[in-house]
Design a protein around this motif. Sequence first.
Motif, PDB file in Angstrom:
ATOM      1  N   ALA A 174       0.830  -1.207   0.000  1.00 34.20           N
ATOM      2  CA  ALA A 174       0.000   0.000   0.000  1.00 34.20           C
ATOM      3  C   ALA A 174       0.865   1.257   0.000  1.00 34.20           C
ATOM      4  O   ALA A 174       0.584   2.231  -0.709  1.00 34.20           O
ATOM      5  CB  ALA A 174      -0.921  -0.011   1.220  1.00 34.20           C
ATOM      6  N   ARG A 175       1.928   1.236   0.790  1.00 35.89           N
ATOM      7  CA  ARG A 175       2.857   2.374   0.848  1.00 35.89           C
ATOM      8  C   ARG A 175       3.478   2.617  -0.530  1.00 35.89           C
ATOM      9  O   ARG A 175       3.578   3.753  -1.000  1.00 35.89           O
ATOM     10  CB  ARG A 175       3.933   2.072   1.889  1.00 35.89           C
ATOM     11  N   ARG A 176       3.889   1.540  -1.179  1.00 38.12           N
ATOM     12  CA  ARG A 176       4.546   1.656  -2.484  1.00 38.12           C
ATOM     13  C   ARG A 176       3.535   2.098  -3.560  1.00 38.12           C
ATOM     14  O   ARG A 176       3.867   2.892  -4.451  1.00 38.12           O
ATOM     15  CB  ARG A 176       5.175   0.312  -2.854  1.00 38.12           C
ATOM     16  N   GLU A 177       2.308   1.579  -3.489  1.00 41.35           N
ATOM     17  CA  GLU A 177       1.289   1.958  -4.473  1.00 41.35           C
ATOM     18  C   GLU A 177       0.986   3.452  -4.407  1.00 41.35           C
ATOM     19  O   GLU A 177       0.820   4.110  -5.445  1.00 41.35           O
ATOM     20  CB  GLU A 177       0.006   1.157  -4.227  1.00 41.35           C
ATOM     21  N   GLN A 178       0.899   3.986  -3.207  1.00 47.72           N
ATOM     22  CA  GLN A 178       0.639   5.416  -3.067  1.00 47.72           C
ATOM     23  C   GLN A 178       1.704   6.241  -3.786  1.00 47.72           C
ATOM     24  O   GLN A 178       1.391   7.218  -4.474  1.00 47.72           O
ATOM     25  CB  GLN A 178       0.606   5.804  -1.582  1.00 47.72           C
ATOM     26  N   GLU A 179       2.938   5.827  -3.643  1.00 48.93           N
ATOM     27  CA  GLU A 179       4.035   6.543  -4.291  1.00 48.93           C
ATOM     28  C   GLU A 179       3.963   6.410  -5.813  1.00 48.93           C
ATOM     29  O   GLU A 179       4.112   7.395  -6.544  1.00 48.93           O
ATOM     30  CB  GLU A 179       5.365   5.997  -3.781  1.00 48.93           C
ATOM     31  N   ILE A 180       3.716   5.204  -6.300  1.00 48.18           N
ATOM     32  CA  ILE A 180       3.689   4.958  -7.742  1.00 48.18           C
ATOM     33  C   ILE A 180       2.550   5.726  -8.409  1.00 48.18           C
ATOM     34  O   ILE A 180       2.705   6.269  -9.514  1.00 48.18           O
ATOM     35  CB  ILE A 180       3.554   3.452  -8.020  1.00 48.18           C
ATOM     36  N   LEU A 181       1.389   5.786  -7.752  1.00 48.97           N
ATOM     37  CA  LEU A 181       0.204   6.399  -8.360  1.00 48.97           C
ATOM     38  C   LEU A 181       0.144   7.910  -8.172  1.00 48.97           C
ATOM     39  O   LEU A 181      -0.783   8.557  -8.657  1.00 48.97           O
ATOM     40  CB  LEU A 181      -1.070   5.767  -7.780  1.00 48.97           C
ATOM     41  N   SER A 182       1.124   8.484  -7.503  1.00 55.22           N
ATOM     42  CA  SER A 182       1.062   9.910  -7.165  1.00 55.22           C
ATOM     43  C   SER A 182       1.087  10.824  -8.381  1.00 55.22           C
ATOM     44  O   SER A 182       0.663  11.978  -8.302  1.00 55.22           O
ATOM     45  CB  SER A 182       2.214  10.281  -6.217  1.00 55.22           C
TER      46      SER A 182
ATOM     47  N   ILE B 189       2.029  -0.031 -13.757  1.00 50.39           N
ATOM     48  CA  ILE B 189       1.068   0.909 -13.165  1.00 50.39           C
ATOM     49  C   ILE B 189      -0.363   0.434 -13.372  1.00 50.39           C
ATOM     50  O   ILE B 189      -1.197   0.502 -12.460  1.00 50.39           O
ATOM     51  CB  ILE B 189       1.255   2.321 -13.759  1.00 50.39           C
ATOM     52  N   TYR B 190      -0.666  -0.073 -14.561  1.00 47.50           N
ATOM     53  CA  TYR B 190      -2.023  -0.522 -14.845  1.00 47.50           C
ATOM     54  C   TYR B 190      -2.448  -1.626 -13.882  1.00 47.50           C
ATOM     55  O   TYR B 190      -3.610  -1.682 -13.455  1.00 47.50           O
ATOM     56  CB  TYR B 190      -2.124  -1.019 -16.296  1.00 47.50           C
ATOM     57  N   ASN B 191      -1.526  -2.509 -13.533  1.00 42.92           N
ATOM     58  CA  ASN B 191      -1.860  -3.602 -12.613  1.00 42.92           C
ATOM     59  C   ASN B 191      -2.350  -3.078 -11.272  1.00 42.92           C
ATOM     60  O   ASN B 191      -3.248  -3.656 -10.657  1.00 42.92           O
ATOM     61  CB  ASN B 191      -0.626  -4.489 -12.389  1.00 42.92           C
ATOM     62  N   ILE B 192      -1.763  -1.992 -10.806  1.00 39.74           N
ATOM     63  CA  ILE B 192      -2.209  -1.384  -9.559  1.00 39.74           C
ATOM     64  C   ILE B 192      -3.594  -0.773  -9.738  1.00 39.74           C
ATOM     65  O   ILE B 192      -4.495  -0.945  -8.909  1.00 39.74           O
ATOM     66  CB  ILE B 192      -1.218  -0.309  -9.088  1.00 39.74           C
ATOM     67  N   LEU B 193      -3.784  -0.063 -10.838  1.00 40.56           N
ATOM     68  CA  LEU B 193      -5.048   0.636 -11.078  1.00 40.56           C
ATOM     69  C   LEU B 193      -6.226  -0.321 -11.154  1.00 40.56           C
ATOM     70  O   LEU B 193      -7.307  -0.038 -10.620  1.00 40.56           O
ATOM     71  CB  LEU B 193      -4.963   1.447 -12.378  1.00 40.56           C
ATOM     72  N   ILE B 194      -6.055  -1.466 -11.808  1.00 42.47           N
ATOM     73  CA  ILE B 194      -7.170  -2.392 -11.973  1.00 42.47           C
ATOM     74  C   ILE B 194      -7.582  -2.979 -10.629  1.00 42.47           C
ATOM     75  O   ILE B 194      -8.745  -3.338 -10.419  1.00 42.47           O
ATOM     76  CB  ILE B 194      -6.819  -3.514 -12.984  1.00 42.47           C
ATOM     77  N   ASN B 195      -6.654  -3.042  -9.684  1.00 46.59           N
ATOM     78  CA  ASN B 195      -6.960  -3.614  -8.375  1.00 46.59           C
ATOM     79  C   ASN B 195      -7.422  -2.584  -7.354  1.00 46.59           C
ATOM     80  O   ASN B 195      -8.294  -2.869  -6.533  1.00 46.59           O
ATOM     81  CB  ASN B 195      -5.732  -4.357  -7.839  1.00 46.59           C
TER      82      ASN B 195
END
Length: 508
Positions: free
Chosen positions: A175-183, A449-455
Amino acid sequence: MQIIKSNKTQFEYDIQALLKSFYPEWEPRMLAPDSEIRDRRILEGEPVMALFFGEEEVTLEIFGTDSRAEKVDSLHNIKEEDAPDAERSGHVYTWHPKEAAGTPAYKNAFKRFFYLSMQEETGITLPWGNLTGIRPTKIAMTMMEQGKSEEETADYLKTMHLVSEEKTALALDIARREQEILSTLHYENGYSLYVGIPFCPTTCLYCSFTSYPIGAWKKRVGEYLDALEKEIDASALLCRNKILDTVYIGGGTPTSLSAQELDRFLGKLKSAFDFSLVQEFTVEAGRADSITQDKLRVLYRHGVTRISVNPQTMKQETLDLIGRRHTVEQVEEAFHLARQTGFDNINMDIILGLPGETAADVAHTIERIRALSPDALTVHSLAVKRASKLGRWIEENGATAYNNTEEIMEIAARGAAELDMVPYYLYRQKNMSGNFENVGYSRRGKYGIYNILINEEKQTIVALGAGSITKGVFPGDRIERCENVKDVAQYIGRIDEMIERKRQLLES
């Protein structure tokens, strides 16, 4: 089969999902409150549960397989007022809810009760506790976005959902890493694009996705692309005032198309949509038996930044069994071709828990992949789908493919770490081997990035092609979907209807 008799239909999904986690070999069957079992013979060898919701007490009674007449009588005759007073007597479990019925708190408390009852009944502890949804990291990310500390978030996962220390730490890390990637994404005025190419060289044993053997459709691929191009033009018009962040071409196997067909399709896509701000352009090259130098050159020329070369396993006997009609050596050749073409972000998928595979087999697969040194590794825990050939194969052969273990998961995680990769997204599926998860590992800066977005469901995803599902994310956390038909012939014939469905969703 496991039969569950209840006086109410609430929580049916959660009950069945948790039972499948504890007993993956069983097929739970929920009976309607007013139904009866008239034929005693169907109970032979089948465990039965009686679940009764009262105003002040909920009772779960579990009947073994050695007293079938007692089970039948109880299913027909036991009533709420007959529930025992004791907290636990034999195989009877009771819960006295403090939460108001019909509230989320009541549902969460019931799931804890049911999980703990099954844990005591079986002696099994599930790594993800009572979580039955596919997006456990979404809970962590949402709480952290709301200002909760990591300690508060961890405590919630462990106490409310009984998640293990290890999985709690994994969820927070991701979750911490996703927040950074999607910023850097455009949430309010942005979107991502998915395009499905529903053809494959052959259908794999475990697959339940929309895919058709390319050989049978070779003469009609042009018709499919005609319909797809019509949907591309209409969708580009609907999204003309929005920013396109990521593009993902999946399937099926997109590289089932010829080099000329890929060139036509990608050329149309890039001429219709504005790619000027696209941060990631992924194509699932997928199977080694579909990858050629000419196709890779087409992908590279059209600006594809990320591809997948997916072995699933590096054990030839397993590849043969699951219908991947290529060799381990072809996988390695395809990977080297992609590197030579210029691709510097290559993902590889593997599946843990495939029939007959041992920890030694997985270690062998990881070793062969380490030698190739991909930029990302997606580790799937086998999920047996009813619609797949594997589900039928298991029934016919009387075998089980649920042989994934914590040891096997750790072998894959260590292999990813040795490749300097970190976990960056995670999701779960029904009927998943070992009740584990799918994890995407990646080197820093090579995340999908798309993999995070779909989830995480943070952004609208416009989906084109047969079997695709558009997901609209609107203000107020409102999420709506519209589906394209799965059948390719139906998609071609009803393309105007598919476009109208999308228009109604995106203009709502």
